[in-house]
Each structure stands twice: as C-alpha cells, then as structure tokens.
Design an enzyme around this catalytic site. Structure first.
Site, PDB file in Angstrom:
ATOM      1  N   HIS A 264       3.240  40.671 -26.906  1.00  0.00           N
ATOM      2  CA  HIS A 264       2.750  41.105 -28.215  1.00  0.00           C
ATOM      3  C   HIS A 264       2.008  39.926 -28.836  1.00  0.00           C
ATOM      4  CE1 HIS A 264       5.164  44.852 -28.292  1.00  0.00           C
ATOM      5  NE2 HIS A 264       6.017  44.134 -27.579  1.00  0.00           N
TER       6      HIS A 264
ATOM      7  N   HIS B 266       8.330  39.601 -23.963  1.00  0.00           N
ATOM      8  CA  HIS B 266       9.555  40.390 -23.833  1.00  0.00           C
ATOM      9  C   HIS B 266       9.844  40.656 -22.356  1.00  0.00           C
ATOM     10  CE1 HIS B 266       9.086  42.279 -28.124  1.00  0.00           C
ATOM     11  NE2 HIS B 266       9.477  41.013 -28.140  1.00  0.00           N
TER      12      HIS B 266
ATOM     13  N   HIS C  69      -1.802  49.454 -24.561  1.00  0.00           N
ATOM     14  CA  HIS C  69      -1.005  48.967 -25.696  1.00  0.00           C
ATOM     15  C   HIS C  69      -0.628  47.501 -25.540  1.00  0.00           C
ATOM     16  CE1 HIS C  69      -0.437  52.939 -27.493  1.00  0.00           C
ATOM     17  NE2 HIS C  69      -0.248  53.397 -26.278  1.00  0.00           N
TER      18      HIS C  69
ATOM     19  N   GLU D  47       6.716  39.478 -32.892  1.00  0.00           N
ATOM     20  CA  GLU D  47       7.378  40.583 -33.585  1.00  0.00           C
ATOM     21  C   GLU D  47       8.540  40.044 -34.419  1.00  0.00           C
ATOM     22  OE1 GLU D  47       6.175  44.580 -31.839  1.00  0.00           O
ATOM     23  OE2 GLU D  47       7.751  43.827 -30.520  1.00  0.00           O
TER      24      GLU D  47
ATOM     25  N   HIS E 232       6.303  42.209 -20.850  1.00  0.00           N
ATOM     26  CA  HIS E 232       5.044  42.471 -21.534  1.00  0.00           C
ATOM     27  C   HIS E 232       4.915  41.540 -22.738  1.00  0.00           C
ATOM     28  CE1 HIS E 232       8.022  45.104 -23.566  1.00  0.00           C
ATOM     29  NE2 HIS E 232       7.354  44.754 -24.659  1.00  0.00           N
TER      30      HIS E 232
ATOM     31  N   THR F 222      10.793  48.074 -29.943  1.00  0.00           N
ATOM     32  CA  THR F 222       9.867  47.823 -31.051  1.00  0.00           C
ATOM     33  C   THR F 222       8.668  48.767 -31.030  1.00  0.00           C
ATOM     34  OG1 THR F 222       8.676  46.125 -29.797  1.00  0.00           O
ATOM     35  CG2 THR F 222      10.537  45.403 -31.162  1.00  0.00           C
ATOM     36  N   THR F 223       8.706  49.748 -30.150  1.00  0.00           N
ATOM     37  CA  THR F 223       7.700  50.804 -30.104  1.00  0.00           C
ATOM     38  C   THR F 223       8.425  52.121 -29.906  1.00  0.00           C
ATOM     39  OG1 THR F 223       7.433  50.494 -27.722  1.00  0.00           O
ATOM     40  CG2 THR F 223       5.884  49.337 -29.149  1.00  0.00           C
TER      41      THR F 223
END
Length: 354
Positions: free
Chosen positions: A110, A133, A79, A120, A108, A215-216
């Site tokens: 995005h 993040h 992911h 995000e 991690h 956010t997941t």
C-alpha cells in the site's frame, strides 16, 4: 508445495471490481455493500505508543523465510501489486501473540501519492510512504478462503517503509519488474526469486500487535496484526516506481490505502526484549517494610492463617488481549512505582509518629 493464488483475501478475493479508493466506490462507501466494513474492530488504526501495553511475548518462529522459492511472480491486480510463490517449503509463522501455526498466502503493498503518506496503520499520527503486508492463514483452516470464517483465521506481518538516499539492493529486481506490470492484470516472473527474508526488516522482536480486520472489502474481522517497528529503507525513486502502476481503468494507481478506523475497546500490545520488571514484595524488600506495607493495605485487621498463606502464593492471571490483561502480571507482586509509593507512605507515617 506452496502455490499461492492472487485471487484470495481482500483485494484478491471475490469482488475485486466492487471497490476503489476514491468517489462512490471509496472507503467511506464500503460499508454500504460490505457490512463488516462498518464493524467495531476495523483496520487500519493509529497506534499511540504512549497508550500501548508493553509485554514480553514468546519469540516469533519463522520457518522457510530463508528458502528461495522455485518460482515467484509479480502481478498488478488493479488495486495493488501482489507477490505469489511456488515453493517446496511453505513459509510459516507461529509464536508471539499467535495460537497455532500460520501458513504463507501472499504479500502486497500500500502506498500514497507522495513520500509523506501511504501506509495504512499509523504510529503516533505518522504515516509512512509505503507499507508491506505479508498475509498468512491458520493452517488448521486449510485455506485462506476458509480462514475468513474464523476470528483467528489470518495474521498479517506488516512492515513500514522509510525513504533512504540510496537504492536498496534487495529490491532492485523487484523494482525493475514493476515496469513489466504497469497495466492491470499484467504479471512478470523473477529471474532470481527472493526469499521472504530478503524483503522484510531485520528486527523481528519489537512490534505492535492487535486484533483487527482486512483493510479492503470484505473487511472481515479475522486478522491478528503484527506491525514491526523497524522500517524497511527504499530510495525515493524505488517507491516512486509503485506510483507508476495503473488501475483497472488505466489511470495511475497513485494511492491505495484505507483511512484509519476507531480503536474502540481494543488494546494494542507492544512486544519488547526489555524486561518488564516487577517487584516481589517478600523477595525484594526487607520483612519489616513488607509487613508495614501489608498493614497499610489491610482493611479488616490481621488476615487469617489461610489468607496469609494465600498471599504468599503467586498465581498468574489469565491472559486476555481483549481486556488488556498482561500475560506477565501476577498476584502477589506489585509494580515498582506502587511499591515505592507504599514505602514512602510508611516512612512518612513513622516520621509523624516520632
């Protein structure tokens, strides 16, 4: 010692197979399996810089950010790409909008299909090509998993990326290692482990902060978000390297960001080192003007002695991020604009009387 696990929180916790970013497993369907994903205080959001409340919060206290870990690993979990550390000094953050000390868990990224989107959170409807993040859990809750059960369980330090003409030397080994974790669940070890300080922006004073969620899935509403204004600069080629990673189905992981969610009744604070100046009537204006201003605001005639005494006492209002009350607003003071308007009104009244 800090030994961070990649199987915690959000994309690293629990049902990593149960969500995706497209089709039937995409963000629009997360709420069907995870009730919190349909909550009212979800992340990410679009931050309108004209609607934020400017504040002067205490300085953030970052401990261990400049200490190189003994070992740092980079993992593609299908992911995103996750960085975990084994260190004798556990990085922590406190101060700012936080109550208590928060301990490092993992970091991690995005990103999007191209350089025009990928972050995000958005600032003034602008998406950045990528977002970092750095996740922390509140120390008193002992673990990130336990912290998910508390409304103040987590804080995420978020950093946006912008495209620069040259490669960032701080990310050279990081980008090189991405070639070793192209497939899902592959890991690679840094030869020279970077410090957290190496991977983030320099300006840690100017930031937006608000209460939100992961956010997941499971989208738990337990996160204090701290979005720093200064972006990190990477070249196009460096950001492009993230898009070469593959997901669990061996297809290119070209985008892994959630669409923005409604702000609702939340207030976004903007921390600045600019002094939020307010005027104390009795100190900053002549006595005659103060008396006239008080007269124009008086409804029931002259105040009693006790009321007059109370008006001279400055008592700070209780702070509340939920209702947007400022931590610096106080009774007995008025913002400059209101004072000037009152002065002009008094002056106009005197001119009419003459």
């Amino acid at each position: 010692m800090l030994i961070a696990s990649i199987w915690i929180l959000s994309v690293h916790y629990g049902h990593a197979q149960d969500f995706g970013y497209d089709g039937e497993k995409g963000p629009s369907h997360w709420g069907e399996q995870y009730n919190s994903c349909a909550g009212k205080h979800q992340s990410p959001i679009n931050i309108n810089s004209l609607d934020v409340k400017k504040v002067n919060l205490p300085p953030l206290a970052l401990v261990g950010f400049d200490v190189a870990p003994r070992e740092t690993n980079l993992t593609n979990n299908g992911h995103t790409v996750v960085v975990t550390m084994d260190s004798e000094v556990t990085p922590t953050v406190s101060g700012g909008p936080l109550s208590g000390v928060y301990e490092y868990s993992q970091l991690h990224f995005h990103w999007g299909d191209n350089d025009t989107f990928g972050s995000e959170d958005m600032i003034d409807n602008h998406r950045f090509p990528m977002e970092l993040h750095v996740v922390f859990f509140k120390q008193e809750y002992k673990s990130a998993k336990s912290a998910l059960n508390h409304p103040d369980g987590l804080t995420v330090l978020a950093f946006f990326f912008e495209i620069a003409p040259d490669d960032s030397p701080m990310y050279e080994e990081f980008i090189a290692l991405l070639n070793n974790v192209t497939e899902s669940h592959q890991s690679a070890r840094f030869d020279t482990p970077p410090t957290l300080q190496d991977l983030i922006a320099d300006d840690l004073v100017h930031y937006y902060t608000y209460n939100g969620s992961l956010t997941t899935p499971p989208c738990s509403e337990v996160v204090t978000w701290i979005d720093f204004k200064e972006p990190i600069l990477l070249s196009h080629a460096q950001v492009q390297a993230f898009r070469a990673l593959q997901d669990e189905h061996n297809t290119p992981l070209t985008h892994n960001f959630r669409p923005v969610q409604p702000l609702g009744d939340r207030v976004v604070l903007y921390n600045t080192d600019e002094l939020i100046k307010e005027v104390d009537l009795e100190k900053d204006l002549p006595p005659a003007v103060v008396e006239d201003i008080l007269d124009t605001n008086r409804i029931d005639g002259a105040p009693s002695a006790s009321e007059s005494s109370a008006s001279k006492t400055t008592t700070k209002r209780p702070s509340s991020r939920e209702n947007g009350a400022s931590t610096i607003q106080s009774y007995g003071t008025l913002p400059i604009v209101m004072v000037l308007m009152a002065v002009l009104a008094v002056t106009a009244a005197r001119g009419t009387a003459c």
